[in-house]
Design an enzyme around this catalytic site. Structure first.
Site, mmCIF file in Angstrom:
data_model
loop_
_atom_site.group_PDB
_atom_site.id
_atom_site.type_symbol
_atom_site.label_atom_id
_atom_site.label_comp_id
_atom_site.label_asym_id
_atom_site.label_seq_id
_atom_site.Cartn_x
_atom_site.Cartn_y
_atom_site.Cartn_z
ATOM 1 N N ASP A 166 -28.086 -9.837 20.257
ATOM 2 C CA ASP A 166 -29.313 -9.037 20.184
ATOM 3 C C ASP A 166 -30.303 -9.722 19.222
ATOM 4 O O ASP A 166 -29.890 -10.204 18.168
ATOM 5 C CB ASP A 166 -28.963 -7.626 19.680
ATOM 6 C CG ASP A 166 -30.060 -6.627 19.962
ATOM 7 O OD1 ASP A 166 -29.811 -5.671 20.709
ATOM 8 O OD2 ASP A 166 -31.174 -6.791 19.422
ATOM 9 N N ILE A 167 -31.582 -9.785 19.625
ATOM 10 C CA ILE A 167 -32.553 -10.456 18.735
ATOM 11 C C ILE A 167 -33.062 -9.559 17.603
ATOM 12 O O ILE A 167 -33.775 -10.028 16.722
ATOM 13 C CB ILE A 167 -33.809 -11.042 19.459
ATOM 14 C CG1 ILE A 167 -34.347 -10.084 20.495
ATOM 15 C CG2 ILE A 167 -33.548 -12.433 19.996
ATOM 16 C CD1 ILE A 167 -35.756 -10.449 20.927
ATOM 17 N N GLN A 172 -33.347 4.517 25.303
ATOM 18 C CA GLN A 172 -33.107 3.270 26.044
ATOM 19 C C GLN A 172 -34.453 2.569 26.160
ATOM 20 O O GLN A 172 -35.426 3.156 26.637
ATOM 21 C CB GLN A 172 -32.540 3.546 27.448
ATOM 22 C CG GLN A 172 -32.243 2.251 28.209
ATOM 23 C CD GLN A 172 -31.669 2.475 29.620
ATOM 24 O OE1 GLN A 172 -31.510 3.610 30.060
ATOM 25 N NE2 GLN A 172 -31.388 1.385 30.315
ATOM 26 N N HIS A 188 -27.098 -2.034 29.467
ATOM 27 C CA HIS A 188 -26.533 -2.942 28.455
ATOM 28 C C HIS A 188 -25.612 -2.168 27.529
ATOM 29 O O HIS A 188 -25.880 -1.032 27.153
ATOM 30 C CB HIS A 188 -27.618 -3.681 27.675
ATOM 31 C CG HIS A 188 -28.691 -2.804 27.130
ATOM 32 N ND1 HIS A 188 -29.719 -2.308 27.900
ATOM 33 C CD2 HIS A 188 -28.892 -2.318 25.891
ATOM 34 C CE1 HIS A 188 -30.504 -1.552 27.158
ATOM 35 N NE2 HIS A 188 -30.023 -1.540 25.928
ATOM 36 N N PHE A 189 -24.525 -2.824 27.182
ATOM 37 C CA PHE A 189 -23.476 -2.248 26.343
ATOM 38 C C PHE A 189 -23.537 -2.972 25.001
ATOM 39 O O PHE A 189 -23.426 -4.194 24.952
ATOM 40 C CB PHE A 189 -22.144 -2.499 27.052
ATOM 41 C CG PHE A 189 -20.973 -1.761 26.480
ATOM 42 C CD1 PHE A 189 -20.783 -0.414 26.737
ATOM 43 C CD2 PHE A 189 -20.020 -2.423 25.720
ATOM 44 C CE1 PHE A 189 -19.673 0.270 26.231
ATOM 45 C CE2 PHE A 189 -18.915 -1.748 25.214
ATOM 46 C CZ PHE A 189 -18.744 -0.400 25.460
ATOM 47 N N HIS A 190 -23.799 -2.210 23.944
ATOM 48 C CA HIS A 190 -23.903 -2.813 22.607
ATOM 49 C C HIS A 190 -22.529 -2.896 21.946
ATOM 50 O O HIS A 190 -21.764 -1.912 21.962
ATOM 51 C CB HIS A 190 -24.740 -1.926 21.673
ATOM 52 C CG HIS A 190 -26.177 -1.739 22.015
ATOM 53 N ND1 HIS A 190 -27.190 -2.426 21.390
ATOM 54 C CD2 HIS A 190 -26.804 -0.913 22.893
ATOM 55 C CE1 HIS A 190 -28.367 -2.020 21.846
ATOM 56 N NE2 HIS A 190 -28.165 -1.099 22.771
HETATM 57 P P1 5GP Z 1 -31.695 -0.070 23.824
HETATM 58 O O1 5GP Z 1 -32.385 0.813 22.830
HETATM 59 O O2 5GP Z 1 -32.428 -0.133 25.146
HETATM 60 O O3 5GP Z 1 -30.239 0.287 23.975
HETATM 61 O O4 5GP Z 1 -31.697 -1.507 23.179
HETATM 62 C C1 5GP Z 1 -32.313 -2.625 23.704
HETATM 63 C C2 5GP Z 1 -31.865 -3.789 22.864
HETATM 64 O O5 5GP Z 1 -32.288 -4.983 23.464
HETATM 65 C C3 5GP Z 1 -32.437 -3.753 21.441
HETATM 66 O O6 5GP Z 1 -31.373 -3.769 20.499
HETATM 67 C C4 5GP Z 1 -33.287 -4.999 21.391
HETATM 68 O O7 5GP Z 1 -33.253 -5.623 20.137
HETATM 69 C C5 5GP Z 1 -32.686 -5.878 22.463
HETATM 70 N N1 5GP Z 1 -33.648 -6.794 23.067
HETATM 71 C C6 5GP Z 1 -34.845 -6.459 23.595
HETATM 72 N N2 5GP Z 1 -35.459 -7.559 24.084
HETATM 73 C C7 5GP Z 1 -34.610 -8.597 23.882
HETATM 74 C C8 5GP Z 1 -34.683 -9.993 24.179
HETATM 75 O O8 5GP Z 1 -35.647 -10.508 24.740
HETATM 76 N N3 5GP Z 1 -33.619 -10.745 23.817
HETATM 77 C C9 5GP Z 1 -32.521 -10.220 23.191
HETATM 78 N N4 5GP Z 1 -31.542 -11.061 22.871
HETATM 79 N N5 5GP Z 1 -32.426 -8.905 22.891
HETATM 80 C C10 5GP Z 1 -33.456 -8.104 23.235
#
Ligand code: 5GP
Ligand code: ZN
Length: 139
Positions: free
Chosen positions: A30-31, A93, A99-101
């Site tokens: 994650d970035i 989201q 996506h699975f963290h």
């Molecule tokens: P969500 O809240 O949808 O579960 O989390 C989305 C995740 O995707 C966030 O933790 C965010 O940092 C990550 N993310 C968003 N854009 C990018 C990207 O371009 N590259 C990477 N590696 N992570 C991303």
């Protein structure tokens, strides 16, 4: 999906720090990491959420999560790893590709906020009614 950022990552059109890949699954760092080693596991086939993703891709993600969790343990020896997966804008989201963290808690690191909720006893009658309603909807 053409305008999906995670589909672009799978295709290599946007760079990522890849940690694992197989036929169905792609995993990368994650970035905006909540902690060191914060990793995302996604299906290569676009699906927005738990209602859309195929059972095969879901299973592949969970099998990959074990392999990656073992590797995270070897790499940074966290005290624990939180697994988190959000479905819908209402629960924040942000990227609409499943996506699975995997979020490690490092030794001496701060409490992960999403694991720190207060336990308050619920209304048992209401819990029972909702449980029965869910149970009767299982297909
Ligand atoms: P969500 O809240 O949808 O579960 O989390 C989305 C995740 O995707 C966030 O933790 C965010 O940092 C990550 N993310 C968003 N854009 C990018 C990207 O371009 N590259 C990477 N590696 N992570 C991303
Ligand atoms: Zn996508």
């Amino acid at each position: 999906m053409d305008d999906c950022i995670f589909c672009k990552i799978v295709k290599g059109e946007i760079p990522s720090i890849k940690v694992y890949e197989d036929e169905r699954v792609f995993a990368f760092e994650d970035i905006n990491p909540i902690s060191d080693g914060h990793t995302l596991i996604i299906p290569k086939a676009h699906a927005e959420n738990i209602w859309e993703i195929s059972e095969e891709d879901l299973a592949a993600i969970h099998i990959a999560s074990k392999k990656i969790a073992v590797a995270i343990k070897k790499a940074i020896n966290p005290d624990g790893i939180a697994c988190l997966q959000l479905n819908g804008r209402a629960v924040n989201q942000v990227v609409m590709h499943y996506h699975f963290h995997l979020i490690p808690r490092l030794p001496g690191g701060p409490e992960l906020m999403m694991t720190d909720w207060e336990l308050k006893p619920g209304d048992m009658e209401k819990i029972k009614q909702i449980g029965e309603k869910i149970s009767s909807g299982i297909e």
